[in-house]
Design a protein around this motif. Structure first.
Motif, PDB file in Angstrom:
ATOM      1  N   ASP A 127      -6.035   2.360  -4.978  1.00  0.00           N
ATOM      2  CA  ASP A 127      -6.265   1.797  -3.556  1.00  0.00           C
ATOM      3  C   ASP A 127      -7.690   1.528  -3.257  1.00  0.00           C
ATOM      4  O   ASP A 127      -8.134   0.493  -2.444  1.00  0.00           O
ATOM      5  CB  ASP A 127      -5.529   2.729  -2.543  1.00  0.00           C
ATOM      6  N   ASP A 174       0.919  -1.322   0.120  1.00  0.00           N
ATOM      7  CA  ASP A 174      -0.010  -0.008   0.057  1.00  0.00           C
ATOM      8  C   ASP A 174       0.699   1.415  -0.063  1.00  0.00           C
ATOM      9  O   ASP A 174       1.697   1.670   0.982  1.00  0.00           O
ATOM     10  CB  ASP A 174      -1.012   0.045   1.214  1.00  0.00           C
ATOM     11  N   ALA A 227      -1.570  -1.438  -4.040  1.00  0.00           N
ATOM     12  CA  ALA A 227      -2.527  -0.525  -3.936  1.00  0.00           C
ATOM     13  C   ALA A 227      -1.727   1.177  -3.976  1.00  0.00           C
ATOM     14  O   ALA A 227      -1.221   1.260  -3.042  1.00  0.00           O
ATOM     15  CB  ALA A 227      -3.523  -0.623  -2.565  1.00  0.00           C
ATOM     16  N   ALA A 242      -4.979  -5.773  -2.807  1.00  0.00           N
ATOM     17  CA  ALA A 242      -4.074  -5.864  -4.052  1.00  0.00           C
ATOM     18  C   ALA A 242      -3.360  -7.203  -3.982  1.00  0.00           C
ATOM     19  O   ALA A 242      -3.043  -7.854  -5.161  1.00  0.00           O
ATOM     20  CB  ALA A 242      -2.893  -4.695  -3.508  1.00  0.00           C
ATOM     21  N   GLY A 251      -7.194  -2.648   1.796  1.00  0.00           N
ATOM     22  CA  GLY A 251      -6.284  -2.746   0.725  1.00  0.00           C
ATOM     23  C   GLY A 251      -5.234  -3.394   0.365  1.00  0.00           C
ATOM     24  O   GLY A 251      -5.146  -3.848  -0.943  1.00  0.00           O
TER      25      GLY A 251
END
Length: 320
Positions: free
Chosen positions: A112, A10, A69, A307, A303
């Motif tokens: 995201d 992230d 993300a 991902a 997230g």
């Protein structure tokens, strides 16, 4: 090893986070403050260091894919960053290509909000649904949408910018430059600004006393509301009104079975839920009045999980 392993990253303006994910669950996680000044090449090094940390003692051959993300707008079809306001110097950076070269694994880059929506759809509060809207309410407002059992991507993978539709013809200026956006009224940043104004107007109150030693942000409103401070409770009622108006618009647009709220402001969901639902019942057309709003089941991990799961789905295709 059981479930296939993948890594979810992230990328944020404050933190870079990484998680080792299997079966929709986080096995290990790590984070570091984003080296904004160092630019993309330095942050790629941070990705490498975080991956080494969460994969310590694990044969990297067991890692099936890499997912990241990242905030938008960005072209997720090409994996090239278009523009990230919080990360100067990233324009036109080939993020997917660089990470694929770095880790020698299939790599996907996803907005995201869309990644978080996928995480909640496959492993969280939206599991088993064919229609949902996910909204993250934090510094800004973002999200993702599942319609007819498909994750919506849109042109260049940029669908789901749910914070940037206008809910008033005037009002505060949004981060995108427009006036009256949902984000400009209801994001955590907007709540923090209203709280700062309240603190300035009443220096002896709860928020005013906090302002003497700290910068007032949305978190202080939530803390004060839990202590039954009248000013903070009023600010949360106002926030719930704005959220209810925006959520009603999204419900009309996408007809979800459920709207899922995540992000930092969602930590106050229990204090706002009744008011949010009251606005929806007041404003929504009859067939939409009973659509429930629930809090994200995966919390801050949605997230990362999304991902990582999307990356594996790209290698071993399933419903996306």
């Amino acid at each position: 090893m059981g479930d296939r392993l993948s890594i979810g990253f992230d990328l944020g303006g404050t933190q870079v986070r990484a998680a080792l994910v299997a079966g929709g669950g986080v096995r290990r996680r790590a984070a570091v403050l984003t080296d904004v000044a160092g630019g993309p090449n330095s942050v790629v090094g941070q990705f490498r260091a975080l991956a080494a940390k969460i994969c310590e003692g694990i044969d990297f051959d067991h890692i099936g894919a890499i997912g990241i993300a990242a905030p938008g707008p960005m072209d997720t079809e090409t994996g090239v960053v278009d523009h990230i306001p919080t990360l100067p110097g990233w324009n036109e950076f080939p993020l997917r290509q660089r990470l694929a070269e770095e880790f020698q694994r299939p790599t996907i880059v996803e907005n995201d909000g869309i990644a978080a929506a996928y995480g909640e759809w496959k492993h969280g509060a939206g599991k088993g649904l064919d229609h949902l809207v996910y909204v993250t309410v934090s510094t800004g407002i973002g999200g993702g949408v599942v319609v007819d059992g498909r994750l919506m991507h849109g042109r260049r993978g940029m669908a789901g910018h749910v914070g940037h539709f206008q809910i008033a013809p005037d009002g505060p200026v949004c981060s995108c430059g427009a006036v009256g956006c949902f984000e400009a009224f209801a994001a955590g940043t907007a709540l923090g600004k209203r709280a700062h104004m309240a603190a300035t107007g009443d220096p002896s109150g709860y928020l005013g006393s906090k302002a003497s030693s700290e910068k007032i942000v949305s978190r202080h409103v939530v803390d004060g509301a839990r202590l039954h401070d009248a000013e903070c409770l009023a600010l949360l009622r106002e926030e719930a009104e704005y959220l209810g108006v925006g959520f009603t618009g999204l419900i009309h647009l996408f007809s979800p079975q459920r709207l899922i709220m995540g992000g930092g402001v969602a930590k106050a969901f229990d204090l706002m839920s009744d008011d949010i639902h009251a606005v929806i019942r007041r404003n929504a057309m009859a067939p939409f009045k009973d659509i429930p709003v629930v809090v994200a089941a995966l919390g801050d991990d949605c997230g990362l999980v999304g991902a990582a799961a999307l990356a594996l789905a790209a290698v071993e295709p399933t419903d996306r």
